[in-house]
Design a protein around this motif. Structure first.
Motif, mmCIF file in Angstrom:
data_model
loop_
_atom_site.group_PDB
_atom_site.id
_atom_site.type_symbol
_atom_site.label_atom_id
_atom_site.label_comp_id
_atom_site.label_asym_id
_atom_site.label_seq_id
_atom_site.Cartn_x
_atom_site.Cartn_y
_atom_site.Cartn_z
ATOM 1 N N ILE A 1 0.864 -1.264 0.237
ATOM 2 C CA ILE A 1 0.029 -0.084 -0.013
ATOM 3 C C ILE A 1 0.635 1.356 -0.040
ATOM 4 C CG2 ILE A 1 -0.220 0.035 2.392
ATOM 5 C CD1 ILE A 1 -2.948 1.070 -0.204
ATOM 6 N N TYR A 2 2.056 1.175 0.625
ATOM 7 C CA TYR A 2 2.880 2.295 0.679
ATOM 8 C C TYR A 2 3.262 2.902 -0.885
ATOM 9 C CZ TYR A 2 7.223 0.433 -1.149
ATOM 10 O OH TYR A 2 8.388 -0.349 -1.957
ATOM 11 N N LEU B 1 1.275 2.786 -3.575
ATOM 12 C CA LEU B 1 0.109 3.603 -3.996
ATOM 13 C C LEU B 1 0.124 4.955 -3.543
ATOM 14 C CD1 LEU B 1 -2.534 3.736 -5.461
ATOM 15 C CD2 LEU B 1 -3.668 2.894 -3.533
ATOM 16 N N THR B 2 0.505 5.369 -2.250
ATOM 17 C CA THR B 2 0.445 6.615 -1.686
ATOM 18 C C THR B 2 1.690 7.472 -2.366
ATOM 19 O OG1 THR B 2 1.243 5.751 0.283
ATOM 20 C CG2 THR B 2 -1.028 6.269 0.148
ATOM 21 N N GLN B 3 2.748 6.686 -2.378
ATOM 22 C CA GLN B 3 4.033 7.196 -2.919
ATOM 23 C C GLN B 3 3.709 7.735 -4.380
ATOM 24 O OE1 GLN B 3 7.250 7.873 -2.299
ATOM 25 N NE2 GLN B 3 7.579 6.634 -0.203
ATOM 26 N N ALA B 4 3.107 6.727 -5.080
ATOM 27 C CA ALA B 4 2.884 6.845 -6.461
ATOM 28 C C ALA B 4 1.865 8.132 -6.887
ATOM 29 C CB ALA B 4 2.233 5.753 -7.221
ATOM 30 N N LEU B 5 0.893 8.229 -5.813
ATOM 31 C CA LEU B 5 0.004 9.366 -6.222
ATOM 32 C C LEU B 5 0.438 10.663 -5.423
ATOM 33 C CD1 LEU B 5 -3.454 7.527 -4.886
ATOM 34 C CD2 LEU B 5 -2.723 7.860 -7.125
ATOM 35 N N LEU B 6 1.404 10.942 -4.694
ATOM 36 C CA LEU B 6 1.751 11.948 -4.207
ATOM 37 C C LEU B 6 3.316 12.258 -4.576
ATOM 38 C CD1 LEU B 6 0.425 11.490 -0.510
ATOM 39 C CD2 LEU B 6 -0.404 12.983 -2.593
ATOM 40 N N GLN B 7 3.919 11.348 -5.117
ATOM 41 C CA GLN B 7 5.527 11.943 -5.569
ATOM 42 C C GLN B 7 5.417 13.255 -6.329
ATOM 43 O OE1 GLN B 7 9.142 11.201 -4.676
ATOM 44 N NE2 GLN B 7 7.863 9.391 -4.598
ATOM 45 N N LEU C 1 9.731 -5.195 -12.364
ATOM 46 C CA LEU C 1 10.592 -5.335 -11.370
ATOM 47 C C LEU C 1 10.386 -5.203 -9.921
ATOM 48 C CD1 LEU C 1 13.841 -6.097 -11.260
ATOM 49 C CD2 LEU C 1 14.228 -3.642 -11.152
ATOM 50 N N HIS C 2 9.475 -4.267 -9.577
ATOM 51 C CA HIS C 2 8.896 -3.859 -8.233
ATOM 52 C C HIS C 2 7.816 -4.854 -8.041
ATOM 53 C CE1 HIS C 2 12.034 -1.184 -6.639
ATOM 54 N NE2 HIS C 2 12.256 -0.970 -8.025
ATOM 55 N N PHE C 3 6.956 -5.356 -9.029
ATOM 56 C CA PHE C 3 6.065 -6.180 -8.892
ATOM 57 C C PHE C 3 6.534 -7.449 -8.405
ATOM 58 C CE2 PHE C 3 2.957 -9.255 -10.164
ATOM 59 C CZ PHE C 3 1.585 -8.515 -10.022
ATOM 60 N N VAL C 4 7.509 -7.925 -9.218
ATOM 61 C CA VAL C 4 7.961 -9.252 -8.786
ATOM 62 C C VAL C 4 8.560 -9.101 -7.518
ATOM 63 C CG1 VAL C 4 9.670 -10.625 -9.475
ATOM 64 C CG2 VAL C 4 8.093 -9.785 -11.124
ATOM 65 N N LEU C 5 9.189 -8.161 -7.067
ATOM 66 C CA LEU C 5 10.192 -7.898 -6.069
ATOM 67 C C LEU C 5 8.959 -8.430 -4.743
ATOM 68 C CD1 LEU C 5 12.445 -7.247 -4.150
ATOM 69 C CD2 LEU C 5 11.813 -4.818 -4.093
ATOM 70 N N MET C 6 7.809 -7.303 -4.607
ATOM 71 C CA MET C 6 6.800 -7.456 -3.884
ATOM 72 C C MET C 6 6.084 -8.729 -3.728
ATOM 73 S SD MET C 6 6.625 -4.751 -1.638
ATOM 74 C CE MET C 6 7.974 -3.353 -1.803
ATOM 75 N N GLY D 1 4.321 -0.182 -9.507
ATOM 76 C CA GLY D 1 4.547 -1.741 -9.315
ATOM 77 C C GLY D 1 4.911 -2.355 -7.940
ATOM 78 N N ALA D 2 5.189 -1.452 -7.149
ATOM 79 C CA ALA D 2 5.415 -2.237 -5.548
ATOM 80 C C ALA D 2 3.828 -2.562 -4.960
ATOM 81 C CB ALA D 2 6.073 -1.121 -4.853
ATOM 82 N N PHE D 3 2.918 -1.370 -5.305
ATOM 83 C CA PHE D 3 1.736 -1.664 -4.774
ATOM 84 C C PHE D 3 0.953 -2.674 -5.275
ATOM 85 C CE2 PHE D 3 -2.898 -0.840 -5.863
ATOM 86 C CZ PHE D 3 -3.368 -0.813 -4.530
ATOM 87 N N CYS D 4 0.942 -2.673 -6.865
ATOM 88 C CA CYS D 4 0.254 -3.745 -7.606
ATOM 89 C C CYS D 4 0.794 -5.348 -7.035
ATOM 90 C CB CYS D 4 0.465 -3.679 -8.878
ATOM 91 S SG CYS D 4 -0.646 -2.428 -9.598
#
Length: 401
Positions: free
Chosen positions: A51-52, A54-60, A221-226, A347-350
């Motif tokens: 979830i972090y 998503l908020t990172q992506a929306l507010l960056q 890359l970050h989808f796979v990591l999470m 990617g991290a959120f998804c």
């Protein structure tokens, strides 16, 4: 570099390290510790993990825009306070919902772009690439340290102890910001001159074929990591019979050895001038590692797969930003990197949210298979786009760093 530039690089790198440690320390822990909380399900645990992002992506981008108007340090200070507040909420939580809320608030302190913008303000143009590379190294260091430090702290204070520790790191970051980070130079009035041009740069960054390929790549890359960390910690506990409090003893040698494993890829890219092949081999390392893990191997092959995964991940994580910087226009580098970071956090959120849902309803094998398919898609797009950027056939800048 001047003394002021060195001070700027060191202080902002430390600030970055402390903040990213707080985000990454829970990565190898949530899948193991969150099951002890009320209402825990694989889907909700995955949401808490990602979830972090998503908020990172929306507010960056909005916070970067705000820093142009009210000042970099004010936005960074507010972001660190938000991060500390989210850490406290997560530390006090007695349910997965409380952890989700805390992690979302942690991500709402989306200051990565603003920190880089401040670094750009404090360094001369001829030193900026070196400064950015050093900060990039600090991010990689924070990820490696977090995988080791997180389980060690959890062994003493549990998951809540890790969140308290993260909150303390945010407060240390505030001290660094106020006491050590130099004051930025006077604002250039031209910064606000052409909003339309700025929107055009964002659109260009989204539509440029070369940049779109890198944006897709960092998303995968970050989808796979999470997604992987929804499965890997449980396998270490089940197959290797390692208690969750001792997982750092696995991550420490794996991360150190993965740095050695990157050397052949870096040599292929730089000395032999085959960066495209090295890039594809990095993706192949991740895909092969996930295939091995999906087969639920014995202890030895599981460790080998972990090592192979981090060889590919660390190489690609270090290579992608420099390629984005090369592909972007001179006036659009900052915007391109902002869009790139947004895709990374999405990617991290998804990976966390969708990965948790897949584990709950389809099982870990289905999630790992989906990750392998995404890697295959990424490699195919990368290969078929040959010729888009001649610069890719040149040595990778910053690879020696």
């Amino acid at each position: 570099m001047t003394a002021l530039e060195r001070r700027s690089v060191v202080s902002l790198s430390l600030l970055y390290i402390f903040r990213m440690l707080g985000l990454f320390m829970v990565l190898p822990l949530l899948a193991l510790y969150a099951v002890d909380y009320a209402d825990a399900t694989p889907a909700l645990i995955g949401l808490a993990l990602g979830i972090y992002g998503l908020t990172q992506a929306l507010l960056q981008i909005p916070l970067g825009w705000l820093s142009d108007r009210v000042g970099r340090k004010r936005v960074i200070l507010a972001g660190l306070l938000l991060f500390a507040a989210g850490s406290v909420i997560a530390a006090l939580a007695d349910s997965v919902a409380g952890i989700i809320l805390g992690r979302a608030l942690q991500g709402a302190g989306a200051i990565a772009g603003t920190v880089l913008a401040l670094l750009a303000d404090l360094t001369r143009e001829e030193q900026r690439t070196k400064a950015m590379a050093l900060v990039g190294i600090s991010i990689g260091m924070s990820f490696a340290i977090a995988l080791v430090l997180g389980p060690a702290v959890a062994a003493v204070g549990g998951l809540s102890g890790v969140f308290w520790f993260a909150g303390g790191l945010a407060l240390v970051g505030i001290v660094i910001l106020l006491a050590w980070v130099p004051a930025p130079p006077p604002e250039d009035p031209r910064r606000h001159a052409d909003v339309g041009a700025r929107r055009g740069l964002i659109l260009q960054s989204l539509l440029d074929p070369g940049l779109a390929r890198f944006n897709l790549g960092v998303f995968v890359l970050h989808f796979v990591l999470m997604a992987s960390f929804l499965v890997l910690p449980g396998l270490l506990q089940e197959i290797a019979a390692i208690d969750r409090q001792q997982h750092w003893q696995v991550y420490l040698p794996v991360m150190l050895l993965s740095l050695a494993g990157m050397i052949p890829l870096m040599g292929l890219a730089e000395r032999r001038q085959r960066p495209r092949l090295a890039f594809l081999l990095g993706v192949a390392c991740i895909a092969l590692a996930l295939l091995v893990v999906a087969l639920r191997p014995a202890v030895g092959p599981l460790y080998a797969a972990l090592w192979l995964f981090f060889v590919g991940f660390n190489y690609l994580e270090a290579t992608l930003p420099s390629q984005v910087s090369k592909q972007a226009s001179v006036q659009g580098k900052g915007t391109a990197l902002g869009v790139y970071s947004t895709c990374q956090f999405l990617g991290a959120f998804c990976g966390g949210a969708a990965g948790g849902w897949m584990v709950q309803y389809w099982g870990p094998g289905a999630l790992l298979g989906a990750c392998v398919l995404m890697c295959a898609l990424w490699a195919t797009v990368h290969w078929r786009s040959r010729g888009l950027e001649p610069a890719l056939e040149q040595p990778v800048p910053g690879a020696q760093a």
